[in-house]
Each structure stands twice: as structure tokens, then as C-alpha cells.
Motif scaffolding. Structure first.
Motif, PDB file in Angstrom:
ATOM      1  N   ASP A   1       0.795  -1.077   0.078  1.00 52.19           N
ATOM      2  CA  ASP A   1       0.065  -0.069   0.090  1.00 52.19           C
ATOM      3  C   ASP A   1       0.907   1.224   0.010  1.00 52.19           C
ATOM      4  O   ASP A   1       0.284   2.421   0.000  1.00 52.19           O
ATOM      5  CB  ASP A   1      -0.946  -0.092   1.270  1.00 52.19           C
ATOM      6  N   ARG A   2       2.199   1.167   0.057  1.00 55.26           N
ATOM      7  CA  ARG A   2       3.018   2.403   0.226  1.00 55.26           C
ATOM      8  C   ARG A   2       4.020   2.576  -1.104  1.00 55.26           C
ATOM      9  O   ARG A   2       4.728   3.478  -0.975  1.00 55.26           O
ATOM     10  CB  ARG A   2       3.844   2.256   1.566  1.00 55.26           C
ATOM     11  N   ALA A   3       4.258   1.370  -1.855  1.00 52.11           N
ATOM     12  CA  ALA A   3       5.250   1.777  -2.780  1.00 52.11           C
ATOM     13  C   ALA A   3       4.719   0.938  -4.040  1.00 52.11           C
ATOM     14  O   ALA A   3       3.950   0.272  -4.155  1.00 52.11           O
ATOM     15  CB  ALA A   3       6.396   0.943  -2.221  1.00 52.11           C
ATOM     16  N   MET A   4       5.340   1.683  -5.130  1.00 52.57           N
ATOM     17  CA  MET A   4       4.999   0.969  -6.488  1.00 52.57           C
ATOM     18  C   MET A   4       6.506   0.713  -7.264  1.00 52.57           C
ATOM     19  O   MET A   4       7.580   1.413  -6.987  1.00 52.57           O
ATOM     20  CB  MET A   4       4.296   2.118  -7.344  1.00 52.57           C
ATOM     21  N   PHE A   5       6.591  -0.113  -8.066  1.00 52.14           N
ATOM     22  CA  PHE A   5       7.863  -0.506  -8.845  1.00 52.14           C
ATOM     23  C   PHE A   5       7.691  -0.197 -10.226  1.00 52.14           C
ATOM     24  O   PHE A   5       6.779  -0.552 -10.988  1.00 52.14           O
ATOM     25  CB  PHE A   5       8.043  -2.026  -8.545  1.00 52.14           C
ATOM     26  N   VAL A   6       8.835   0.485 -10.655  1.00 52.96           N
ATOM     27  CA  VAL A   6       8.681   1.055 -12.038  1.00 52.96           C
ATOM     28  C   VAL A   6      10.092   0.468 -12.787  1.00 52.96           C
ATOM     29  O   VAL A   6      11.199   0.496 -12.138  1.00 52.96           O
ATOM     30  CB  VAL A   6       8.931   2.852 -12.058  1.00 52.96           C
ATOM     31  N   GLU A   7       9.892   0.475 -14.014  1.00 55.23           N
ATOM     32  CA  GLU A   7      10.728  -0.494 -15.014  1.00 55.23           C
ATOM     33  C   GLU A   7      11.768   0.900 -15.297  1.00 55.23           C
ATOM     34  O   GLU A   7      11.524   1.510 -16.254  1.00 55.23           O
ATOM     35  CB  GLU A   7      10.143  -1.049 -16.160  1.00 55.23           C
ATOM     36  N   TYR A   8      12.801   0.626 -14.690  1.00 59.00           N
ATOM     37  CA  TYR A   8      14.016   1.736 -15.094  1.00 59.00           C
ATOM     38  C   TYR A   8      15.253   1.026 -15.681  1.00 59.00           C
ATOM     39  O   TYR A   8      15.451  -0.133 -15.226  1.00 59.00           O
ATOM     40  CB  TYR A   8      14.205   2.538 -14.164  1.00 59.00           C
ATOM     41  N   THR A   9      15.935   1.731 -16.592  1.00 55.38           N
ATOM     42  CA  THR A   9      17.357   1.402 -16.808  1.00 55.38           C
ATOM     43  C   THR A   9      18.302   1.448 -15.798  1.00 55.38           C
ATOM     44  O   THR A   9      18.371   2.720 -15.197  1.00 55.38           O
ATOM     45  CB  THR A   9      18.008   2.115 -18.302  1.00 55.38           C
ATOM     46  N   VAL A  10      19.028   0.615 -15.241  1.00 55.92           N
ATOM     47  CA  VAL A  10      19.739   0.725 -14.214  1.00 55.92           C
ATOM     48  C   VAL A  10      21.248   0.084 -14.329  1.00 55.92           C
ATOM     49  O   VAL A  10      21.217  -1.044 -15.001  1.00 55.92           O
ATOM     50  CB  VAL A  10      19.434   0.029 -12.831  1.00 55.92           C
ATOM     51  N   ASN A  11      22.081   1.214 -14.649  1.00 60.37           N
ATOM     52  CA  ASN A  11      23.473   0.808 -15.185  1.00 60.37           C
ATOM     53  C   ASN A  11      23.416   0.256 -16.423  1.00 60.37           C
ATOM     54  O   ASN A  11      24.000  -0.575 -16.677  1.00 60.37           O
ATOM     55  CB  ASN A  11      24.334  -0.036 -14.030  1.00 60.37           C
ATOM     56  N   GLY A  12      22.602   0.789 -17.515  1.00 64.34           N
ATOM     57  CA  GLY A  12      22.446   0.401 -18.848  1.00 64.34           C
ATOM     58  C   GLY A  12      21.771  -0.923 -18.999  1.00 64.34           C
ATOM     59  O   GLY A  12      21.678  -1.223 -20.331  1.00 64.34           O
ATOM     60  N   GLN A  13      21.196  -1.692 -17.909  1.00 68.11           N
ATOM     61  CA  GLN A  13      20.315  -2.591 -18.247  1.00 68.11           C
ATOM     62  C   GLN A  13      19.077  -2.646 -17.670  1.00 68.11           C
ATOM     63  O   GLN A  13      18.819  -1.666 -16.574  1.00 68.11           O
ATOM     64  CB  GLN A  13      21.208  -3.939 -17.641  1.00 68.11           C
ATOM     65  N   PRO A  14      17.944  -3.293 -17.857  1.00 75.05           N
ATOM     66  CA  PRO A  14      16.735  -3.307 -17.209  1.00 75.05           C
ATOM     67  C   PRO A  14      16.528  -3.657 -15.935  1.00 75.05           C
ATOM     68  O   PRO A  14      17.214  -4.573 -15.154  1.00 75.05           O
ATOM     69  CB  PRO A  14      15.801  -4.341 -17.850  1.00 75.05           C
ATOM     70  N   GLY A  15      16.114  -2.912 -15.070  1.00 73.97           N
ATOM     71  CA  GLY A  15      15.755  -2.928 -13.664  1.00 73.97           C
ATOM     72  C   GLY A  15      14.711  -2.304 -13.081  1.00 73.97           C
ATOM     73  O   GLY A  15      13.945  -2.089 -13.788  1.00 73.97           O
TER      74      GLY A  15
END
Length: 312
Positions: free
Chosen positions: A258-272
Motif C-alpha cells: 500500500d506504500r510503494a510502486m515498482f517502476v521499470e527503469y534502466t539501471v547501469n545500462g540494463q533493465p532494472g
């Protein structure tokens, strides 16, 4: 030492422009050597401060200011790496390299342009993936400097020797030892699109706390490491085993549902993935995907290490 310069900036004195054009190269080298963008920026600032502390005559006697800056920055990094080993003994929990902010959602397609000064950006390639940085971090300071300068940046050993303070032959041996570590520890990554699909499936299974699906996406011998730096509660030891990770992450998803959401981001050049709450970054997750399954997860929640992600 020869250097790889970039085009100068308009409006500046040519000599100053040429000098400042080295900044991006120095930032890139510093990050790969230290695993911290903040520390890399401090090193570059110190290198320029030492340059401007020289008299005009001393500056004129230096044939290549860029080479001088690279040598000085490399020596500062070498000293920091040596002292970092002592500091790590008092670090709370596991230490993970600082994840680089690349504020683009990889699910959205082609990467958008990143704002800010181009001279402050780190070039994304295999040598900044989290898996690669973790292997670099296991090397001795001299091995790491020799490998990065020679194998990544193609400096000859005669120039690497100026930084490390050893003979070219000794630097060649250091780089060879580092290469063996790389070959032993690393597995070639699959296509980025395949990695993205695996991470996306992991995100979906994680959000629904589907333990069976999580187990299917994780390598049976996978490891999950978290870095809270003593500021944020995390699991203090690496979690080993796909089943164990699945259960631990399902509990985490339930706790923050109920407090957080997870977003698809590039992390150090790779999917994270990035965990956010009300637009604020809580933690950054990097993944290593091997043969269609997640082999490693690195979760960085230390506020000092994810500070740049707040702006991103």
C-alpha cells in the motif's frame, strides 16, 4: 599519458576548453574505478584543484594537461580504493556499488535524452553493469586500476605504470590477474530484450506475490544482496537460493503493497526496477539474467547512494 579528449566548448579560451573537455573522460574513469559517481566527481574536482594550484610556469611545462589530469585522478582513485577497504570493515551490512541514474523507463521504448551537463554523464556500456562492477570491486586496488585503464580505456602499460607506481611488466601481470577474475566470475549476458522480458515478468509476479512464478524466474542458486548502509532496514546477509529469495521478496511485496510502486527503469545500462513512494525513490534494483533466469539481484536502498535518483 595520452588522453581521449572531446570537442571543446564554444566561448571559452581554447586552452581552458581543451582542459575542461577532459572532465567527462575523468568522470567515466573515476566511476569505473570507485563504483561511486559521487566519489568520482570529488576525484575530478580534486584533480582540477591540483592543476590550478600549479604556477603558470609549472602548467606551461606540462606537455599534455589532459594526460596530467588523468594520471593525478588515477592516483587519487588508487589511494581511495586502498582506504576504502578499511572503511568497508565498519560498513553496516553488504556494500554494493552506487547505481547510476539513467532516468528512462525501458518499457517506454527508445531511451530519451538525459538532462544535465553532458560532461557529467557516464557512458553506458558493459563495464558499468552492476555485475561487472561487483567483480571489479573484488579486485585489489592495483588490479582494478590496471584493468580499467588498460583493458577498458586501452592505455598502454607504460602509462598505466605512471599511475600505479609499478613497472609496466608488473602492471601487465596485474591486468592479467584481473582478467582471470572476470572470466571466472562473469557469464555473458543475453539480449537486452530478453532480459527486459524476464525482469518485467518478475515485477508482475512480485506485485501479486506469486511465489511459484517467482521461483520459476529465479535461478535455483540465485543470490539477492541488499545495501541499506545502516540507514534503511534490509536483509543483512545475501539471500541464497531461488526458493528463499521468492519467499523473502513476496513478504517484502506484502509489507509495502500500500506504500510503494515498482517502476521499470534502466539501471547501469540494463533493465532494472525502482521502488517509489509518492515520487520518491526508496530503492534501486539491478539484475543479472543468465540463460533465461535471474542469477543475481542487487537492491540498493542506502539514501546516500540513491540520492541522484531523486532528481532522476
Amino acid at each position: 599519458m595520452t588522453t581521449r579528449s572531446e570537442p571543446g566548448r564554444g566561448g571559452l579560451d581554447p586552452a581552458v576548453s581543451a582542459l575542461m573537455s577532459e572532465r567527462r573522460s575523468l568522470i567515466n574513469i573515476g566511476y569505473r574505478l570507485l563504483g561511486s559517481l559521487a566519489d568520482a566527481e570529488d576525484v575530478v574536482q580534486e584533480a582540477y584543484a591540483r592543476w590550478y594550484a600549479l604556477s603558470a610556469r609549472e602548467q606551461q611545462e606540462i606537455a599534455s594537461p589532459g594526460a596530467w589530469l588523468t594520471t593525478v585522478a588515477g592516483r587519487i582513485c588508487l589511494n581511495l580504493l586502498a582506504s576504502a577497504r578499511a572503511r568497508r570493515e565498519t560498513y553496516v551490512g553488504e556494500w554494493i556499488p552506487e547505481p547510476l541514474p539513467e532516468p528512462t523507463e525501458w518499457v517506454a521504448g527508445p531511451r530519451a535524452a538525459v538532462g544535465g551537463d553532458p560532461a557529467d554523464r557516464v557512458t553506458f556500456d558493459e563495464s558499468v553493469t552492476m555485475a561487472f562492477l561487483v567483480v571489479l570491486d573484488a579486485m585489489t586496488p592495483a588490479e582494478r586500476v590496471a584493468f580499467v585503464l588498460h583493458d577498458v580505456y586501452r592505455y598502454p602499460f607504460s602509462e598505466v605504470a605512471e599511475v600505479i607506481g609499478r613497472s609496466p611488466a608488473a602492471c601487465r601481470q596485474l591486468a592479467s590477474s584481473a582478467r582471470r577474475r572476470i572470466r571466472t566470475a562473469r557469464t555473458p549476458a543475453g539480449p537486452s530484450a530478453d532480459q527486459a522480458a524476464i525482469v518485467r515478468d518478475f515485477k508482475a509476479a512480485w506485485a501479486t506475490q506469486d511465489i511459484d512464478a517467482l521461483i520459476g524466474l529465479l535461478d535455483p542458486e540465485a543470490t539477492a544482496t541488499a545495501d541499506g548502509g545502516g540507514f534503511v532496514p534490509t536483509h543483512p546477509e545475501p539471500i541464497v537460493g531461488g526458493v528463499e529469495i521468492a519467499h523473502a521478496y513476496a513478504k517484502l511485496a506484502y509489507a509495502v503493497a500500500d506504500r510503494a510502486m515498482f517502476v521499470e527503469y534502466t539501471v547501469n545500462g540494463q533493465p532494472g526496477l525502482v521502488a517509489q513512494q509518492d515520487g520518491r525513490t526508496l530503492s534501486v534494483f539491478a539484475f543479472e539474467v543468465v540463460d533465461g533466469r535471474i542469477r543475481h539481484i542487487w537492491a540498493v536502498a542506502n539514501p546516500e547512494k540513491i540520492r541522484p535518483w531523486q532528481a532522476a
